[in-house]
Scaffold this active site. Sequence first.
Site, PDB file in Angstrom:
ATOM      1  N   ARG A 187      70.396  94.769  89.638  1.00 33.47           N
ATOM      2  CA  ARG A 187      71.122  93.817  89.006  1.00 33.47           C
ATOM      3  C   ARG A 187      69.630  92.791  88.512  1.00 33.47           C
ATOM      4  O   ARG A 187      69.778  92.108  86.928  1.00 33.47           O
ATOM      5  CB  ARG A 187      71.819  93.190  89.393  1.00 33.47           C
ATOM      6  CG  ARG A 187      73.280  93.467  89.665  1.00 33.47           C
ATOM      7  CD  ARG A 187      72.846  95.255  89.953  1.00 33.47           C
ATOM      8  NE  ARG A 187      74.595  95.690  90.171  1.00 33.47           N
ATOM      9  CZ  ARG A 187      75.375  96.300  90.647  1.00 33.47           C
ATOM     10  NH1 ARG A 187      74.836  95.619  92.396  1.00 33.47           N
ATOM     11  NH2 ARG A 187      76.502  96.121  90.711  1.00 33.47           N
ATOM     12  N   ASP A 216      71.461 100.906  88.912  1.00 28.96           N
ATOM     13  CA  ASP A 216      73.328 100.670  89.062  1.00 28.96           C
ATOM     14  C   ASP A 216      73.438 100.714  87.545  1.00 28.96           C
ATOM     15  O   ASP A 216      72.540 100.926  86.152  1.00 28.96           O
ATOM     16  CB  ASP A 216      73.335  99.374  89.495  1.00 28.96           C
ATOM     17  CG  ASP A 216      74.535  99.352  90.442  1.00 28.96           C
ATOM     18  OD1 ASP A 216      75.787  99.426  89.384  1.00 28.96           O
ATOM     19  OD2 ASP A 216      74.679  99.269  91.640  1.00 28.96           O
ATOM     20  N   HIS A 291      79.006 103.274  88.727  1.00 28.46           N
ATOM     21  CA  HIS A 291      77.403 102.595  88.122  1.00 28.46           C
ATOM     22  C   HIS A 291      76.356 103.230  87.445  1.00 28.46           C
ATOM     23  O   HIS A 291      75.506 103.683  88.036  1.00 28.46           O
ATOM     24  CB  HIS A 291      77.268 102.076  90.330  1.00 28.46           C
ATOM     25  CG  HIS A 291      77.996 101.104  90.701  1.00 28.46           C
ATOM     26  ND1 HIS A 291      78.490  99.785  89.917  1.00 28.46           N
ATOM     27  CD2 HIS A 291      79.252 101.469  91.861  1.00 28.46           C
ATOM     28  CE1 HIS A 291      78.673  98.660  91.095  1.00 28.46           C
ATOM     29  NE2 HIS A 291      79.868 100.577  91.763  1.00 28.46           N
ATOM     30  N   GLU A 356      83.203 102.750  93.972  1.00 31.17           N
ATOM     31  CA  GLU A 356      84.102 101.682  92.803  1.00 31.17           C
ATOM     32  C   GLU A 356      84.140 102.831  91.580  1.00 31.17           C
ATOM     33  O   GLU A 356      83.542 102.019  90.792  1.00 31.17           O
ATOM     34  CB  GLU A 356      83.009 100.867  92.642  1.00 31.17           C
ATOM     35  CG  GLU A 356      83.411  99.111  93.468  1.00 31.17           C
ATOM     36  CD  GLU A 356      82.691  98.162  93.566  1.00 31.17           C
ATOM     37  OE1 GLU A 356      82.611  96.991  93.087  1.00 31.17           O
ATOM     38  OE2 GLU A 356      81.518  98.546  92.355  1.00 31.17           O
ATOM     39  N   PHE A 448      74.825  88.723 101.820  1.00 33.71           N
ATOM     40  CA  PHE A 448      74.897  88.428 101.564  1.00 33.71           C
ATOM     41  C   PHE A 448      74.119  87.429 100.782  1.00 33.71           C
ATOM     42  O   PHE A 448      73.532  85.868 100.314  1.00 33.71           O
ATOM     43  CB  PHE A 448      72.809  87.992 102.486  1.00 33.71           C
ATOM     44  CG  PHE A 448      72.651  88.477 103.974  1.00 33.71           C
ATOM     45  CD1 PHE A 448      74.007  88.416 104.864  1.00 33.71           C
ATOM     46  CD2 PHE A 448      71.878  88.376 104.606  1.00 33.71           C
ATOM     47  CE1 PHE A 448      74.169  88.253 106.156  1.00 33.71           C
ATOM     48  CE2 PHE A 448      71.663  88.696 106.114  1.00 33.71           C
ATOM     49  CZ  PHE A 448      72.991  88.489 106.841  1.00 33.71           C
ATOM     50  N   TRP A 497      72.844  91.928  97.123  1.00 32.47           N
ATOM     51  CA  TRP A 497      73.597  91.672  96.245  1.00 32.47           C
ATOM     52  C   TRP A 497      73.109  91.421  94.860  1.00 32.47           C
ATOM     53  O   TRP A 497      72.420  89.663  95.085  1.00 32.47           O
ATOM     54  CB  TRP A 497      74.686  92.647  95.135  1.00 32.47           C
ATOM     55  CG  TRP A 497      75.100  93.183  95.776  1.00 32.47           C
ATOM     56  CD1 TRP A 497      76.621  93.155  97.144  1.00 32.47           C
ATOM     57  CD2 TRP A 497      74.829  94.785  96.853  1.00 32.47           C
ATOM     58  NE1 TRP A 497      76.275  94.419  97.821  1.00 32.47           N
ATOM     59  CE2 TRP A 497      75.979  95.765  97.552  1.00 32.47           C
ATOM     60  CE3 TRP A 497      74.248  95.991  95.409  1.00 32.47           C
ATOM     61  CZ2 TRP A 497      76.147  96.848  97.748  1.00 32.47           C
ATOM     62  CZ3 TRP A 497      74.636  97.410  95.414  1.00 32.47           C
ATOM     63  CH2 TRP A 497      75.185  97.802  96.676  1.00 32.47           C
TER      64      TRP A 497
END
Length: 792
Positions: A187, A216, A291, A356, A448, A497
């Site tokens: 990300r 991802d 993903h 997911e 976190f 993340w």
Amino acid sequence: MKICWVLWFTILSLAGMLMCCKTDSAADAESNIGISLIPKPLKMEILDGRFIMTSRTQVELEGDLHVLMPVAEYFADMIKRAAGWTLSFNESDDYNYDNTIKMALDEGRLDLGEEGYSLRVNPDSILLTACKPAGLFYGVQTIRQLFPPEIESLSPKKKKFIWTIPCVDITDKPRFVWRGLMLDVSRHFLPKEFIYDFIDHLAMHKLNTFHWHLVDDQGWRIEIKKYPKLTDIGAWRVDREDLHWNAREDRKPDEKATYGGFYTQKEIRDIVAYAQSRYVTIVPEIEMPGHTTAALAAYPQYSCTGGPFTVLPGGVWPITDIFCAGKDETFDFLEDILTEVLDLFPGQYIHIGGDEADKKEWKACELCQARIKTEGLKDEDELQSYFIRRIEKFIISKGRRLIGWDEILEGGLAPQAAVMSWRGTGGGIEAARQNHDVVMSPTSHCYFDYYQGNPDDEPLAIGGFLPLRLVYSFEPVPADLSPEEAEHILGAQANLWTEYVPTPEHAEYMLFPRTAALAEVVWSTKGENIWDDFATRMERQFSRYDAAGIHYARSAFNVKVKSTIIKEEKRLAVRLETELPQPVIRYTLNGKKPNSKSTLYTDLISIDKTTMLKAGSFTGKKLVSPIREEKFTIHKATAKNVTIKYAYAEQYSGGGDHALIDSLRGSKNHKDGFWQGYKKKDLEAIIDLGKVIKIKRITSSFLHNIGARIFLPTDVEYSVSENGENYEAVVSLKNDVSPRISDRIIKEFSGKIKNVKTRYVKVHAKNIGLCPEWHFSPGEMAWLFIDEIIIE
């Protein structure tokens, strides 16, 4: 000069012996100074005296030098960085007790296991013993914490600084074999220099597993030589860093992809070797079957639709891109990738994601439907199970093991797969009962990327609320498991993340100090985790972080405000607190910013009129927290009787029925305890003012946070009655804020009233009901959150 040095060393040695001879309580107190070990060791006896290290301290090694030297050199490098000294090593069979630090491998100490150690610190010597080199390494981490915090300094201290260690006798070993942190670099790409620092920070906390989320939808970060477009195309996306993560449009045809990056295979080999020298195992994650947008942007032929695809710049949800399970070429492609990944990462486990996976494309894909029919599968869930089993067979053929997120349970678990349980502990319990190994990583205690303090005081985060104390309360082994089933719990890990974490400094802020709490959870003995004890030891840990230049969060110092209504006296009793006990709280009630001379908080504060309270945490004269401002509006409804028609959710009571008239306002954190939540239900509350009075304004306050499925009411109506039976609507308000707004918003619905006398006030707020089709949870029940009704 030599005579002076001998004299100085003699003085220091005598001082150490004198301290060793003390027997009164003062000696005990002196011995305890600086002993704040995190994680807490299995057994520790505090002895009298201190060991004084000098530039002439010898490091003696006993055992196989090939395995001893890396640990000894690590220790020597630490001393050189902080003290400026170059220690010398000696191989010796005899322990001469002459200002020495001895590191010994004793294969007979089977009681210490693979990672345990024994440490004895005397005034003139230190003896560190372990069965395996990893144990010696963790013993060095304990010695590191026994030194003053200045041992973490990035440059040598002044020559006159005295490096002392309190005398102790410690036997220690970890509770779990998997003690980990996950770092997402897809990300937001994080530079290799930070990866080295991250590994050092793991080692500092006795964590041994680095789960590296390398790919991802938003970026592919690992060089694969056979498929260069994975990094030529998949590693880069259009730069929309100035926009909220959930408000970023896809790349347009004329736009260039300029944000991103990747790690070369050489860089990865160097990082893996560095991690091995810190006894950290890297577990790479290559996401499949979902993903996968970044991979499909580079090689669209392995999708169901054939594309085209672009690397996503943010969280454009829902994301249905997925590898095609009906093409054998897809599995050839993935096996080629995994072959190179396996060559780079020698650890036992390979993480394949599995979470997911939106199966919309599979349902419409002729090849996937043919695969379901050919393999005798029931549905798309079993097709995912087939996908994972096929990949696992390949991984096993290479002598490794597959681990995936708990969705890999759907449709049947692959034979030897391990499960990482993130959607609570249920998946982990189910897997353990099927005799599969489990790593616990539930969102409730291990995510976190969640806020760790009041969102008003914190950098933007994905949502949630995970303060330090909640991390520390985590128990990785569910009580539902039998002792035999519990043996399958390998340990736990926290996950960072990075959707909202764009820089290394921000990553450290989210990781620390919560990593310290996790470290103790996974290392120390069950039942020994006492919050007050840990909170006290954290004071010294913060000093270590300061010396090391770690950008840690001070959210645990933030002041929290809680109040109780004293109905009979129509006043509030206000309590101030911080998560950690070390800072003191100072406050004002006159609207001025508090300073080190402001009133010290010691007991409940009584408030009986509209007041602006401002409070902050102080260490000495230094303010160490944001100023907390809380306006208490004592109004006509305060402490009156209220009747609520529809039941609010138990977990979001806000403090009960009187939460709506307690003068306490909520923050943008829906879990702060001040909000009252209604799931799919409207709010209808009737307030009895006690007698007929004239009112001029009614206001109610609501929260909007689509990430938590919380929406503003579609409309709010205020009605009045003198007898509590016949109500007349006096104000009707429509919501004018778009439900699509991704920011958290607190909105007041306020209406003026002219020439109205009433005893009863009815407030009706209409819930949106279900999440809209455009929402990432379409059709799910929506929440309505209210914190206060104000009548003036």
